[in-house]
Design an enzyme around this catalytic site. Structure first.
Site, PDB file in Angstrom:
ATOM      1  CD  GLU A 284     -57.585  47.808 -69.515  1.00 13.73           C
ATOM      2  OE1 GLU A 284     -56.461  47.775 -68.959  1.00 13.73           O
ATOM      3  OE2 GLU A 284     -58.545  47.113 -69.149  1.00 13.73           O
ATOM      4  CB  CYS A 318     -49.501  48.795 -70.991  1.00 15.24           C
ATOM      5  SG  CYS A 318     -50.474  47.376 -71.460  1.00 15.24           S
TER       6      CYS A 318
HETATM    7  P1  NAP Z   1     -51.590  58.082 -76.055  1.00 16.31           P
HETATM    8  O1  NAP Z   1     -50.675  59.142 -76.509  1.00 16.31           O
HETATM    9  O2  NAP Z   1     -52.392  58.304 -74.845  1.00 16.31           O
HETATM   10  O3  NAP Z   1     -52.515  57.736 -77.320  1.00 16.31           O
HETATM   11  C1  NAP Z   1     -53.458  56.705 -77.304  1.00 16.31           C
HETATM   12  C2  NAP Z   1     -54.610  57.062 -78.228  1.00 16.31           C
HETATM   13  O4  NAP Z   1     -55.263  58.231 -77.743  1.00 16.31           O
HETATM   14  C3  NAP Z   1     -54.173  57.390 -79.652  1.00 16.31           C
HETATM   15  O5  NAP Z   1     -55.170  56.949 -80.539  1.00 16.31           O
HETATM   16  C4  NAP Z   1     -54.124  58.912 -79.625  1.00 16.31           C
HETATM   17  O6  NAP Z   1     -54.266  59.486 -80.918  1.00 16.31           O
HETATM   18  C5  NAP Z   1     -55.354  59.174 -78.785  1.00 16.31           C
HETATM   19  N1  NAP Z   1     -55.451  60.520 -78.231  1.00 16.31           N
HETATM   20  C6  NAP Z   1     -54.475  61.318 -77.747  1.00 16.31           C
HETATM   21  N2  NAP Z   1     -55.014  62.500 -77.336  1.00 16.31           N
HETATM   22  C7  NAP Z   1     -56.347  62.438 -77.572  1.00 16.31           C
HETATM   23  C8  NAP Z   1     -57.452  63.329 -77.408  1.00 16.31           C
HETATM   24  N3  NAP Z   1     -57.301  64.548 -76.904  1.00 16.31           N
HETATM   25  N4  NAP Z   1     -58.675  62.909 -77.802  1.00 16.31           N
HETATM   26  C9  NAP Z   1     -58.861  61.682 -78.319  1.00 16.31           C
HETATM   27  N5  NAP Z   1     -57.863  60.802 -78.514  1.00 16.31           N
HETATM   28  C10 NAP Z   1     -56.618  61.167 -78.140  1.00 16.31           C
HETATM   29  O7  NAP Z   1     -50.794  56.727 -75.758  1.00 16.31           O
HETATM   30  P2  NAP Z   1     -49.659  56.074 -76.646  1.00 16.31           P
HETATM   31  O8  NAP Z   1     -48.384  56.765 -76.368  1.00 16.31           O
HETATM   32  O9  NAP Z   1     -50.093  55.944 -78.044  1.00 16.31           O
HETATM   33  O10 NAP Z   1     -49.618  54.602 -76.016  1.00 16.31           O
HETATM   34  C11 NAP Z   1     -48.741  54.253 -75.025  1.00 16.31           C
HETATM   35  C12 NAP Z   1     -49.423  54.280 -73.665  1.00 16.31           C
HETATM   36  O11 NAP Z   1     -50.521  53.390 -73.691  1.00 16.31           O
HETATM   37  C13 NAP Z   1     -48.520  53.769 -72.563  1.00 16.31           C
HETATM   38  O12 NAP Z   1     -48.664  54.580 -71.427  1.00 16.31           O
HETATM   39  C14 NAP Z   1     -49.037  52.366 -72.293  1.00 16.31           C
HETATM   40  O13 NAP Z   1     -48.772  51.898 -70.999  1.00 16.31           O
HETATM   41  C15 NAP Z   1     -50.489  52.543 -72.551  1.00 16.31           C
HETATM   42  N6  NAP Z   1     -51.127  51.255 -72.866  1.00 16.31           N
HETATM   43  C16 NAP Z   1     -51.949  50.723 -71.930  1.00 16.31           C
HETATM   44  C17 NAP Z   1     -52.523  49.485 -72.171  1.00 16.31           C
HETATM   45  C18 NAP Z   1     -53.427  48.864 -71.158  1.00 16.31           C
HETATM   46  O14 NAP Z   1     -54.110  47.900 -71.496  1.00 16.31           O
HETATM   47  N7  NAP Z   1     -53.483  49.351 -69.940  1.00 16.31           N
HETATM   48  C19 NAP Z   1     -52.273  48.806 -73.370  1.00 16.31           C
HETATM   49  C20 NAP Z   1     -51.421  49.399 -74.310  1.00 16.31           C
HETATM   50  C21 NAP Z   1     -50.855  50.639 -74.036  1.00 16.31           C
HETATM   51  P3  NAP Z   1     -52.929  59.929 -81.745  1.00 16.31           P
HETATM   52  O15 NAP Z   1     -52.251  58.696 -82.143  1.00 16.31           O
HETATM   53  O16 NAP Z   1     -53.469  60.680 -82.916  1.00 16.31           O
HETATM   54  O17 NAP Z   1     -52.107  60.785 -80.817  1.00 16.31           O
END
Ligand code: NAP
Length: 513
Positions: A284, A318
């Protein structure tokens, strides 16, 4: 949002753009009953410490609200092993037994909704009304999947041979790694875990660094509900440890499936990690939602929808509308009414203040991104009608831009903040071309009273979800997910549980019938 994302009330937005955010003036403390404020990891039914701890900050004040065990790859591996062990017995629970436990978990979430909402407000920044909305939305997935658990049917298929019978069985995939973002710290977990546990899978959850407390409170309630040890595990960690924990969760051969919600960039990294052991994957990812207002639209409904869709969680969902495409004939009325609604309804402040509708962004980097998009747009000819400035900390004024064109950054990338850019268009074809010129396709919205146009545009939009004269889409009953680089698979609805099931084809031969 419901994230979804989460559904919140329609009257959530009241804003005063004058004066510093109340968060900067008053003292706010997190007051939550002890068992729900957990700061250790949860592995194999036990609370576990780690060699170090990381701080959890209130994004409105920058104050530390807790220190949480910084789990590393060793704890992640222990959690995977525990989930694998537990899978052998959990998959043998009857569907009804799993259903009853999920229902108890739902009941406990409902009982503790106030405390759970406070945790969300203090670690993520959203106003209490929205946090309560998220808790209800989050719990609804446990309720929904407690019901879906009992409706996993296979198929009996007519055989081409007289002496054979063909059966398609549905079986749980196995251990599932669940990696979630900070913007819906509770709902993004239950939307996956409800389906996984209902199907008979066990899970290891890695919440975002910013928001581990909601995940750990869910673990406490899972424990109280009687979910067996090892079925639901949580390994919180700091951003420094995230890559090494993520590597275990996405590469360990005992893990059968990864389910991720977050940015498209991180999703691609995790998919690559999972490829070596050919894991099943649900993704997602990011959105860039168009919000199209046609000349025939009811302008008041369109303004109400724009307010709810843009300013929920200060624009950090999102499915938040990212690009507002408004037809020439209705453009000026829409912009004028929208500006008035922003003045009347939105108020910046700490999420625990009753008047607040707009909390802070999650951190300074997020606010800088919005400021950068605004200055880029202004340098290319956009006009700032409302807001435009960053306030103390990571507070950002809700901002209305007009004269926006498709070469501006804010129309080409996800903002994740309270910036509402309006692009004027003339024809339906032009609006569709602009809306579909994106490599992601999560949600899209259109406001029109013309039934033929509604069908034409809804079918032509390259997105996974369409809101027609409706800006709040999320519900456990609906299928949440995107197309293009917005992801793989669907969550919620009857589709959600399928993501955690395999089909086994069984052929019974040699029958004398
Ligand atoms: P993110 O930076 O991709 O982080 C999401 C999760 O992934 C966090 O738990 C992060 O941990 C983890 N993560 C990052 N790098 C990783 C790696 N190498 N290995 C394992 N885990 C890793 O996203 P965000 O900025 O927190 O969230 C915003 C994004 O999420 C936006 O683009 C939004 O559109 C999207 N989103 C999508 C949906 C949907 O249903 N499609 C819903 C909500 C949000 P850390 O916190 O430790 O970095």
């Amino acid at each position: 949002m419901s994230a979804v994302c989460a559904p919140t009330t329609r009257r959530l937005l009241r804003l005063a753009l004058a004066g510093p955010p109340a968060a900067m003036q008053r003292h706010h403390s997190l007051d939550v009953s002890a068992p729900l404020l957990r700061t250790q990891g949860y592995v194999d039914g036990r609370w576990v410490s780690a060699a170090s701890a990381f701080p959890v900050l209130d994004p409105a004040t920058g104050q530390e609200i807790a220190r949480v065990a910084d789990c590393g790859p060793a704890e992640a591996k222990r959690a995977v092993d525990a989930a694998y062990e537990a899978f052998h017995s959990w998959k043998r629970f009857t569907a009804k037994e799993r259903s009853v436990l999920l229902r108890k978990w739902f009941d406990l979430m409902t009982l503790h909704k106030e405390d759970l909402a406070k945790l969300i407000t203090f670690e993520c920044g959203k106003p209490m009304s929205e946090s309560l909305g998220e808790v209800a939305y989050s719990a609804s997935f446990l309720e929904w999947f407690s019901e879906e658990a009992r409706r996993v049917y296979g198929d009996i298929v007519p055989s081409p041979a007289r002496d054979r019978r063909i059966l398609l069985l549905k079986q749980p995939v196995g251990v599932s790694s669940i990696i979630t973002p900070w913007n819906f710290p509770s709902a993004m977990i239950t939307r996956k875990v409800g389906a996984a546990l209902a199907a008979g899978c066990t899970v290891v959850v890695k919440p975002a660094e910013d928001t581990p407390l909601s995940a750990l409170a869910l673990a406490e309630l899972a424990d109280q509900a009687g979910i067996p040890a090892g079925v639901f595990n949580v390994v919180p960690c700091s951003r420094e440890k995230t890559p090494s924990v993520g590597e275990v969760l996405c590469t360990d051969p005992l893990v059968a499936k990864i389910s991720f919600t977050g940015s498209t960039a991180t999703g691609k990294v995790l998919l690559k990690l999972a490829a070596d052991t050919v894991k099943k994957a649900s993704m997602e990812l990011g959105g860039h939602a168009p919000f199209i207002v046609f000349d025939s639209a009811d302008v008041d409904k369109a303004v109400g929808g724009a307010m709810a869709s843009k300013f929920r969680n200060s624009g950090q969902t999102c499915v938040c509308s990212n690009r507002f495409l408004v037809q020439s004939g209705i453009h000026d009325r829409f912009v004028e009414k929208l500006g008035r609604a922003m003045d009347a309804e939105l108020r910046l402040g700490h999420g625990s203040e009753p008047d607040t509708t707009q909390g802070p962004l999650i951190n300074a980097r997020a606010a800088e991104k919005v400021v950068h998009q605004i200055s880029d747009a202004v340098s290319r000819g956009a006009t700032v009608l409302k807001g435009g400035r960053r306030r103390d900390g990571s507070f950002m004024e809700p901002t209305l831009l007009t004269d926006v064109t498709t070469d501006m950054l804010c129309t080409r990338e996800e903002t994740f903040g309270p910036l509402l850019p309006v692009i004027r268009f003339d024809s339906e074809d032009e609006a569709l071309a602009i809306a579909n010129a994106s490599n992601v396709g999560l949600a899209g919205y259109l406001y029109s009273q013309d039934t033929s146009q509604i069908w034409r545009v809804a079918e032509a939009l390259e997105v996974g979800m369409v809101g027609v004269n409706e800006a709040l889409l999320s519900a456990a009953e609906g299928a949440f997910g995107g197309v293009k680089q917005s992801g793989l698979g669907r969550e919620g609805s009857k589709c959600g549980i399928e993501e955690y099931l395999e089909v086994k084809y069984m052929c019974l031969g040699g029958l004398q019938v």
